[in-house]
Design an enzyme around this catalytic site. Structure first.
Site, PDB file in Angstrom:
ATOM      1  N   GLY A 279       0.825  -1.271  -0.105  1.00 29.41           N
ATOM      2  CA  GLY A 279      -0.007   0.191   0.004  1.00 29.41           C
ATOM      3  C   GLY A 279       0.860   1.353  -0.202  1.00 29.41           C
ATOM      4  O   GLY A 279       0.294   2.080   0.110  1.00 29.41           O
ATOM      5  N   PRO A 322       4.671  -4.822  -1.659  1.00 33.76           N
ATOM      6  CA  PRO A 322       4.828  -3.699  -2.659  1.00 33.76           C
ATOM      7  C   PRO A 322       4.343  -4.137  -4.085  1.00 33.76           C
ATOM      8  O   PRO A 322       4.549  -4.990  -4.722  1.00 33.76           O
ATOM      9  CB  PRO A 322       6.144  -3.222  -2.654  1.00 33.76           C
ATOM     10  CG  PRO A 322       6.937  -4.449  -2.384  1.00 33.76           C
ATOM     11  CD  PRO A 322       6.330  -5.098  -1.214  1.00 33.76           C
ATOM     12  N   GLY A 323       3.192  -3.427  -4.513  1.00 32.16           N
ATOM     13  CA  GLY A 323       2.909  -3.821  -5.742  1.00 32.16           C
ATOM     14  C   GLY A 323       3.147  -2.545  -6.941  1.00 32.16           C
ATOM     15  O   GLY A 323       3.844  -2.151  -7.452  1.00 32.16           O
ATOM     16  N   ARG A 324       2.199  -1.489  -6.307  1.00 34.22           N
ATOM     17  CA  ARG A 324       2.179  -0.255  -7.112  1.00 34.22           C
ATOM     18  C   ARG A 324       3.566   0.548  -7.207  1.00 34.22           C
ATOM     19  O   ARG A 324       3.987   1.177  -8.013  1.00 34.22           O
ATOM     20  CB  ARG A 324       1.034   0.731  -6.331  1.00 34.22           C
ATOM     21  CG  ARG A 324       0.845   1.991  -6.943  1.00 34.22           C
ATOM     22  CD  ARG A 324       0.263   3.010  -6.049  1.00 34.22           C
ATOM     23  NE  ARG A 324      -0.929   2.584  -5.511  1.00 34.22           N
ATOM     24  CZ  ARG A 324      -2.122   2.597  -5.626  1.00 34.22           C
ATOM     25  NH1 ARG A 324      -2.343   3.468  -6.604  1.00 34.22           N
ATOM     26  NH2 ARG A 324      -3.090   2.232  -4.907  1.00 34.22           N
ATOM     27  N   ARG A 361      -9.414   4.301 -13.288  1.00 29.38           N
ATOM     28  CA  ARG A 361      -9.015   5.079 -11.837  1.00 29.38           C
ATOM     29  C   ARG A 361      -9.513   6.419 -11.576  1.00 29.38           C
ATOM     30  O   ARG A 361      -9.972   6.680 -10.579  1.00 29.38           O
ATOM     31  CB  ARG A 361      -7.594   4.800 -11.539  1.00 29.38           C
ATOM     32  CG  ARG A 361      -6.808   3.507 -11.368  1.00 29.38           C
ATOM     33  CD  ARG A 361      -5.363   3.390 -10.884  1.00 29.38           C
ATOM     34  NE  ARG A 361      -5.523   3.532  -9.311  1.00 29.38           N
ATOM     35  CZ  ARG A 361      -4.986   4.841  -9.101  1.00 29.38           C
ATOM     36  NH1 ARG A 361      -4.498   5.794  -9.897  1.00 29.38           N
ATOM     37  NH2 ARG A 361      -4.954   5.278  -7.914  1.00 29.38           N
ATOM     38  N   TYR A 365     -11.822   6.414  -8.312  1.00 28.58           N
ATOM     39  CA  TYR A 365     -11.371   6.875  -7.171  1.00 28.58           C
ATOM     40  C   TYR A 365     -11.133   8.455  -7.273  1.00 28.58           C
ATOM     41  O   TYR A 365     -10.433   8.931  -6.246  1.00 28.58           O
ATOM     42  CB  TYR A 365      -9.679   6.240  -7.233  1.00 28.58           C
ATOM     43  CG  TYR A 365      -9.826   4.675  -6.926  1.00 28.58           C
ATOM     44  CD1 TYR A 365     -10.673   3.960  -6.225  1.00 28.58           C
ATOM     45  CD2 TYR A 365      -8.793   4.171  -7.606  1.00 28.58           C
ATOM     46  CE1 TYR A 365     -10.610   2.701  -6.335  1.00 28.58           C
ATOM     47  CE2 TYR A 365      -8.488   2.671  -7.460  1.00 28.58           C
ATOM     48  CZ  TYR A 365      -9.485   1.950  -6.874  1.00 28.58           C
ATOM     49  OH  TYR A 365      -9.597   0.688  -6.832  1.00 28.58           O
ATOM     50  N   CYS A 392     -18.790   6.175 -24.206  1.00 26.84           N
ATOM     51  CA  CYS A 392     -20.092   6.888 -23.859  1.00 26.84           C
ATOM     52  C   CYS A 392     -20.505   7.023 -22.438  1.00 26.84           C
ATOM     53  O   CYS A 392     -21.536   6.579 -22.076  1.00 26.84           O
ATOM     54  CB  CYS A 392     -21.224   5.851 -24.580  1.00 26.84           C
ATOM     55  SG  CYS A 392     -20.811   5.831 -26.474  1.00 26.84           S
ATOM     56  N   GLU A 393     -19.541   7.743 -21.794  1.00 25.37           N
ATOM     57  CA  GLU A 393     -19.566   8.153 -20.292  1.00 25.37           C
ATOM     58  C   GLU A 393     -19.163   9.862 -20.179  1.00 25.37           C
ATOM     59  O   GLU A 393     -18.064   9.766 -20.472  1.00 25.37           O
ATOM     60  CB  GLU A 393     -19.004   7.175 -19.222  1.00 25.37           C
ATOM     61  CG  GLU A 393     -19.610   5.845 -19.481  1.00 25.37           C
ATOM     62  CD  GLU A 393     -20.857   5.609 -18.657  1.00 25.37           C
ATOM     63  OE1 GLU A 393     -21.101   6.580 -17.738  1.00 25.37           O
ATOM     64  OE2 GLU A 393     -21.660   4.510 -18.843  1.00 25.37           O
ATOM     65  N   TYR A 422      -2.803  -1.116 -11.910  1.00 29.25           N
ATOM     66  CA  TYR A 422      -4.128  -1.171 -11.770  1.00 29.25           C
ATOM     67  C   TYR A 422      -4.765  -0.528 -13.042  1.00 29.25           C
ATOM     68  O   TYR A 422      -5.869  -0.219 -12.988  1.00 29.25           O
ATOM     69  CB  TYR A 422      -4.588  -0.314 -10.488  1.00 29.25           C
ATOM     70  CG  TYR A 422      -4.117  -0.949  -9.350  1.00 29.25           C
ATOM     71  CD1 TYR A 422      -4.618  -2.266  -8.872  1.00 29.25           C
ATOM     72  CD2 TYR A 422      -3.068  -0.438  -8.532  1.00 29.25           C
ATOM     73  CE1 TYR A 422      -4.021  -2.993  -7.880  1.00 29.25           C
ATOM     74  CE2 TYR A 422      -2.669  -0.956  -7.276  1.00 29.25           C
ATOM     75  CZ  TYR A 422      -3.034  -2.343  -7.092  1.00 29.25           C
ATOM     76  OH  TYR A 422      -2.692  -2.786  -5.866  1.00 29.25           O
TER      77      TYR A 422
END
Length: 464
Positions: A279, A322-324, A361, A365, A392-393, A422
Site C-alpha cells: 500500500g 509492494p505492488g504499485r 482509476r 477513485y 459513452c460516459e 491497476y
C-alpha cells in the site's frame, strides 16, 4: 501538420470550474523525474524517449493507445525493495497491480516473491516458472478449485480470510496429504488516510477477521484445530493503498504483536512470521512525495522490533507486499489526440483514443494524474485542459485538470505517466474497446509482452 493556438480558455493560475486554484508548471516541456520512469527523457528535437526509443517510433510500430513499460526501471525498483529489506525479510510483489509472464520472470530473476489473489494470477505465475514456495495466495472468497490448485502447486502461504475458508482449506490439504502453511488476515481497525474504496483495515469492510471483535483469535483456534493439514505460520495485516507515511503501519504492527502475545499466552506458541501488507504510495503528480524503500524498510523493521521487545516476544520474520510502488512508476500510457474542443468560459476538452477502458482509476477513485505532450516540444502558452476518452460516459476522464500547450492539435501524442499499476489489470472492453498492448522497452529495443486485443478476440468469445 499546421498547428494554431486555440481560443483562450482558462489559462495561467485560473480558478477551475470546481473552485480549485491551479497554477501552470514553469516549463511545460520538463518531465518531472518523480512521476516518469528513470530512462524517460526529452531528446533535442523535443520528442520524448524511453529506453533509448522515441515515442513516435513506438506509436508507429505498436499503435495507440499503448502501455509503455520501462523494463530497466522495473528491475531497479524491484532490486531496491529486495535490497532494502535484506535477507531477514521477504518482499512479495503484489501481482494484482499488474501481472504478466514477463513480469513474473523479472521478479524471479531479481529475487522477489509474488502474491496472487485468483486462480488466473496463480496460473500466470506458474506458467512463467515462479516456484510455488515463493507464492502466496490472497483473496476474501477463494473457491475450492483455487485452493486445490494452490495446494497442489505448493504455495508458500495461503492467507486465510474467513472461518469457512479455514475449513475448506483444511479439507483440501487433507485430501492431498499436505500440511499447508497459512497466515491469518486480520483487520486491525486502522483508518488509513486514503480513498474509502482502497482502505482495507477499518472494521466495516469485506477483508479479514476482526481483531477487536474476537474473530481473529477464534480463527487462530480454528486453524490450530487442524494440526495435520494446516500449519499456522503467522498473521497478515493490510491497511490500505497509496499511503505516504508509516504511522498507520506502526499502529497496525502494535495490534498485530498484541495478538501474537495473546496467542503465546493462550496456546503456548510464538508464531514466526508477520506480514504488514503493502500500500505504499507513488507520485502521480509533482505534489506527491513518496518515501524510498530503504527508509520504509528501516522504519517497519524498527517498529516490529520495538513492539516485540515490549511484548517480550522474539522478533518474527517480516514480509511486505509492494505492488504499485514497484510497477506504478515504470509505465506510461501513450495516446493520440483526436479532438481539441473549447467550451468558452468553461474548459478545453482533449479527447484521446483510449479512456476509461484502459484507465478506470480517475472515474473510480478520483485519481489524479499528470500528462505531457511527448511527440514534440512547444513554446506555446499553457492551456488548462481536461483529458477525456472516447467512451459513452461523461465520467470518461483520464486526467481531470492539467496544463498542455495551447497549440495542441489532433495527431499529437500525449502520455500519462505512472500508469503501470491497476490500469491494464483493471482494463475493460466497455463499448467493445480493444485492450491496449503492454510494450516493454529496454536498452534501445522494444517488444510486446501483452499483445493488443483484436476484434477477432472479441468475436471468438461471443458464441452467438
Amino acid at each position: 501538420m499546421s498547428r494554431s493556438a486555440h481560443p483562450a480558455g482558462p489559462r495561467h493560475g485560473d480558478v477551475l470550474p470546481e473552485g480549485h486554484y491551479q497554477a501552470p508548471p514553469a516549463d511545460l516541456n520538463a518531465l518531472d523525474p518523480k512521476v516518469w520512469s528513470k530512462t524517460v527523457a526529452r531528446a533535442e528535437d523535443g520528442t520524448v524517449t524511453v529506453g533509448g526509443l522515441d515515442v513516435k517510433a513506438l506509436a508507429a510500430e505498436f499503435g495507440t493507445p499503448a502501455y509503455v513499460m520501462d523494463e530497466a526501471d522495473f528491475r531497479a525498483r524491484a532490486r531496491a525493495w529486495r535490497d532494502a529489506f535484506g535477507t531477514d525479510a521477504d518482499v512479495y510483489y503484489a501481482g494484482k497491480a499488474f501481472l504478466s509472464k514477463a513480469v513474473v520472470r523479472w521478479l524471479h530473476e531479481e529475487g522477489l516473491n509474488l502474491d496472487v489473489c485468483s486462480g488466473g494470477e496463480l496460473a500466470v505465475a506458474l506458467a512463467a516458472g515462479m516456484p510455488g514456495e515463493r507464492l502466496a495466495l490472497h483473496g476474501n472468497n477463494k473457491s475450492v478449485h483455487e485452493l486445490e490448485q494452490a495446494v497442489k502447486a505448493g504455495v508458500g502461504h495461503v492467507v486465510v480470510d474467513s472461518y469457512e475458508e479455514i475449513e475448506r482449506l483444511a479439507a483440501v490439504a487433507e485430501r492431498q496429504g499436505v500440511r499447508q502453511p497459512v497466515l491469518i488476515r486480520i483487520t486491525v481497525g486502522v483508518e488509513a488516510h486514503t480513498h474509502e474504496f482502497i482502505a482495507t483495515a477499518h472494521e466495516d469492510q469485506k477483508f479479514g477477521l476482526s481483531l477487536n471483535g474476537g474473530a481473529a483469535a477464534e480463527a487462530v483456534r480454528r486453524v490450530l484445530a487442524h494440526p495435520e493439514s494446516l500449519e499456522l505460520r503467522g498473521i497478515h495485516s493490510h491497511i490500505g493503498s497509496q499511503i505516504f507515511d508509516t504511522a498507520g503501519f506502526e499502529v497496525a504492527a502494535r495490534r498485530v504483536v498484541g495478538l501474537l502475545a495473546q496467542i503465546r499466552d493462550e496456546h503456548g506458541i510464538e508464531l514466526p512470521e508477520i506480514d504488514l501488507g503493502g500500500g505504499l504510495g507513488i507520485a502521480y503528480t509533482s505534489e506527491d512525495d513518496p518515501r524510498e524503500p530503504a527508509e520504509i524498510a528501516a522504519a517497519l523493521a524498527e517498529i516490529v522490533r520495538r513492539e516485540c521487545a515490549a511484548a517480550q516476544l522474539s522478533t518474527p520474520r517480516l514480509s511486505v507486499e509492494p505492488g504499485r510502488a514497484i510497477v506504478g512508476p515504470t509505465a506510461f500510457t501513450l495516446y493520440e489526440v483526436g479532438t481539441v474542443k473549447l467550451l468558452e468560459g468553461l474548459r478545453t476538452y482533449v479527447s484521446v483514443d483510449g479512456g476509461m477502458s484502459d484507465n478506470i482509476r480517475t472515474a473510480l477513485y478520483d485519481a489524479e494524474y499528470s500528462v505531457a505532450l511527448v511527440s514534440r516540444s512547444s513554446d506555446a502558452e499553457p492551456m488548462l485542459v481536461r483529458v477525456v476518452g472516447k467512451h459513452c460516459e461523461s465520467g470518461d476522464i483520464v486526467v481531470r485538470d492539467a496544463f498542455l500547450p495551447a497549440d495542441l492539435a489532433p495527431g499529437d501524442l500525449i502520455a500519462v505517466p505512472a500508469t503501470g499499476a491497476y490500469c491494464r489489470s483493471m482494463a475493460s472492453n466497455y463499448n467493445h474497446a480493444l485492450k491496449p498492448p503492454v510494450v516493454a522497452v529496454s536498452d534501445g529495443a522494444a517488444r510486446v509482452i501483452v499483445r493488443r486485443e483484436t476484434e477477432e478476440d472479441l468475436l471468438r468469445l461471443d458464441i452467438g
